[in-house]
Each structure stands twice: as C-alpha cells, then as structure tokens.
Design a protein around this motif. Sequence first.
Motif, PDB file in Angstrom:
ATOM      1  N   LYS A   1      45.408  35.084  38.076  1.00  0.00           N
ATOM      2  CA  LYS A   1      45.352  36.501  37.735  1.00  0.00           C
ATOM      3  C   LYS A   1      46.677  36.969  37.134  1.00  0.00           C
ATOM      4  O   LYS A   1      46.696  37.767  36.180  1.00  0.00           O
ATOM      5  CB  LYS A   1      45.006  37.318  38.979  1.00  0.00           C
TER       6      LYS A   1
ATOM      7  N   ARG B   1      37.386  38.725  40.861  1.00  0.00           N
ATOM      8  CA  ARG B   1      36.098  38.694  41.559  1.00  0.00           C
ATOM      9  C   ARG B   1      35.306  37.441  41.210  1.00  0.00           C
ATOM     10  O   ARG B   1      34.625  36.860  42.059  1.00  0.00           O
ATOM     11  CB  ARG B   1      35.289  39.947  41.222  1.00  0.00           C
ATOM     12  N   ALA B   2      35.418  37.010  39.945  1.00  0.00           N
ATOM     13  CA  ALA B   2      34.712  35.796  39.527  1.00  0.00           C
ATOM     14  C   ALA B   2      35.262  34.573  40.245  1.00  0.00           C
ATOM     15  O   ALA B   2      34.508  33.684  40.657  1.00  0.00           O
ATOM     16  CB  ALA B   2      34.832  35.621  38.010  1.00  0.00           C
TER      17      ALA B   2
ATOM     18  N   ARG C   1      34.061  34.691  43.857  1.00  0.00           N
ATOM     19  CA  ARG C   1      32.623  34.493  44.014  1.00  0.00           C
ATOM     20  C   ARG C   1      32.288  33.009  44.128  1.00  0.00           C
ATOM     21  O   ARG C   1      31.401  32.608  44.862  1.00  0.00           O
ATOM     22  CB  ARG C   1      31.874  35.110  42.836  1.00  0.00           C
TER      23      ARG C   1
ATOM     24  N   SER D   1      40.802  42.330  37.308  1.00  0.00           N
ATOM     25  CA  SER D   1      39.952  42.557  38.481  1.00  0.00           C
ATOM     26  C   SER D   1      38.644  41.779  38.365  1.00  0.00           C
ATOM     27  O   SER D   1      38.186  41.164  39.339  1.00  0.00           O
ATOM     28  CB  SER D   1      39.674  44.048  38.627  1.00  0.00           C
ATOM     29  N   ILE D   2      38.051  41.783  37.179  1.00  0.00           N
ATOM     30  CA  ILE D   2      36.810  41.025  36.968  1.00  0.00           C
ATOM     31  C   ILE D   2      37.050  39.530  37.144  1.00  0.00           C
ATOM     32  O   ILE D   2      36.260  38.818  37.776  1.00  0.00           O
ATOM     33  CB  ILE D   2      36.237  41.324  35.567  1.00  0.00           C
TER      34      ILE D   2
ATOM     35  N   ILE E   1      41.245  46.149  34.474  1.00  0.00           N
ATOM     36  CA  ILE E   1      39.823  45.879  34.661  1.00  0.00           C
ATOM     37  C   ILE E   1      39.528  44.396  34.438  1.00  0.00           C
ATOM     38  O   ILE E   1      38.787  43.757  35.207  1.00  0.00           O
ATOM     39  CB  ILE E   1      38.980  46.749  33.699  1.00  0.00           C
ATOM     40  N   ALA E   2      40.114  43.816  33.368  1.00  0.00           N
ATOM     41  CA  ALA E   2      39.871  42.399  33.057  1.00  0.00           C
ATOM     42  C   ALA E   2      40.375  41.488  34.179  1.00  0.00           C
ATOM     43  O   ALA E   2      39.694  40.538  34.581  1.00  0.00           O
ATOM     44  CB  ALA E   2      40.548  42.037  31.733  1.00  0.00           C
TER      45      ALA E   2
END
Length: 270
Positions: free
Chosen positions: A61, A44-45, A48, A40-41, A37-38
């Motif tokens: 990553k 995305r950041a 963005r 993936s976040i 999850i970390a």
Amino acid sequence: MNMEAIWTFLSTQGADFALKIVGAIAAWVIGRWLIGIAVSIAGRALQRGQKVDATLAHYLKSIISVLLTLVLVLAILDIFGIKTTSFAALLAGAGLAIGAAWSGMLGNFAAGLFLQTLRPYKVGDFISAGGVTGTVKELGLFATTILTPDNVLTVVGNNKVFSDNIQNYSAEPYRRVDCVAKVANSVNVQDAIARLRPAIAAIANVKDSPAPDIEIVEFTPEGPKLCVRPYAHNDHYWQVYFDTHKAIVATFGAAGYPAPETPVAHRVLQ
C-alpha cells in the motif's frame, strides 16, 4: 526584479498564473483523495485473499501511494508548463543508480515478497533453507530468522533462501525417523530384526501406520547395518529418535549380542 517588471508580469500573466495555482491546488486535493481511495481499495483486495501477510500488505500500500503521488506531482508540474520528460529521465537514472547500489537489498526484498505470497513455510515450521536448518522465528521482507537445534539464532537473506532448495519438515503431519543399528557378523540378522520390531513399536508416540521399517541397509566389515525407521508426529520427532536408540541398545543387550568389532588381519613375519 524591480517593481515595474513585477507589475508587467501581473498585468499580462497574473490572471493566467493565478488560475494555474488554483488548478494545481485543486489537482492536488482531488488527486490525493483519489489516491486514498485507490490505496484503500488495494488494501481491501489484499485482505480479502487472506494470503498476503499484514506487513507485506502495508508495504504494498505504501509503494502504491508513493508511485501515484509521484505521478500526481508530475501532472501538477505539467500544469505550470514545466516539461517533465527530463525530470522523469533524471528520476529513472537515479532509480537505476540506487538499484545498482542496493541490488542485494532489492533482491532480498523481491524474494521476501514472493515468500510472503507463496508461503512455502510459516513461523514455527521446522525447515532447511539457505544452508540452515531450524525453526522459523520470523519471516521478514528482507530476511528469515531461524533458530537452529543448538539454539543459535541465524538470520538468512531471503534471496539466498528463495534461490536455494527449501525443505519444510512441518508441512506434513508426521515424519520418518531415521536410525541405524549395527550387529556383529556372528549375530543372526533375522533374529535381531524380529526382536527389534516389537521393541520399536512399543515406543511411545510411534505410529502404527505406516509401520516401522527395519531392514538390512548395508554390509560392513564389522557386520550388517540395519535401518530402523519408525514414523512419528512432528511434535514427537526427537523424543522418538532418542527413544529408538535406547530401545536398540536395550534389545541387543538383553539378547546378549556381542559388540561389532573391526576384523584385524595378522601378518606372520618370516
């Protein structure tokens, strides 16, 4: 270890050890889920902002995943009562040793991260960096690949690029084309400049604004030297550069100007 010792261990510490195994498995499963999850976040950041290259985002990553997994392993070892302080110290020492051995590669990698983030140039730009001038073919994490005007593919370490001046000739839409023309001492300089102005302005792809600069830049024994500086879009730089020299030769030839000659002092022998 005989059967009696095994039975003693199981009867006295078996339940506790089994709970530790179950706890370690649960910690690993939940930890890996949280790490996913970390990561993936973080991914995305990075996407963005749209300022980080996809290759760099992948490496970041991976680094985050490895570091968090290492923390998880240390936590699981602590569940079994294994002191991780010495292990962490050993790991830090190994990291320092590897860092010293690979300092050059790590320097290039760190510089690559900054170049990927700051983006002083991109693929396709014509630059001068690390002592090399040419078109950027690839901006990697460890090196930048540049194709020089004489068609030589040159790989420059990012650390050398980042620690030196970087000139990006493609950053602005147009450039000044610098040429020189020398006239003989017997030639009227103002007449030469007046003849050159319409000839240079008539060259294809020369910009009207700013207008070409034609001025005396230096005096030499052969005659005054003129700077001839039209402006052109980056895509037409070399075409305008060569056509400007052709226009100078044609204009001076049509005017019948003599070729500049170096004065020779004659010594009279006595």
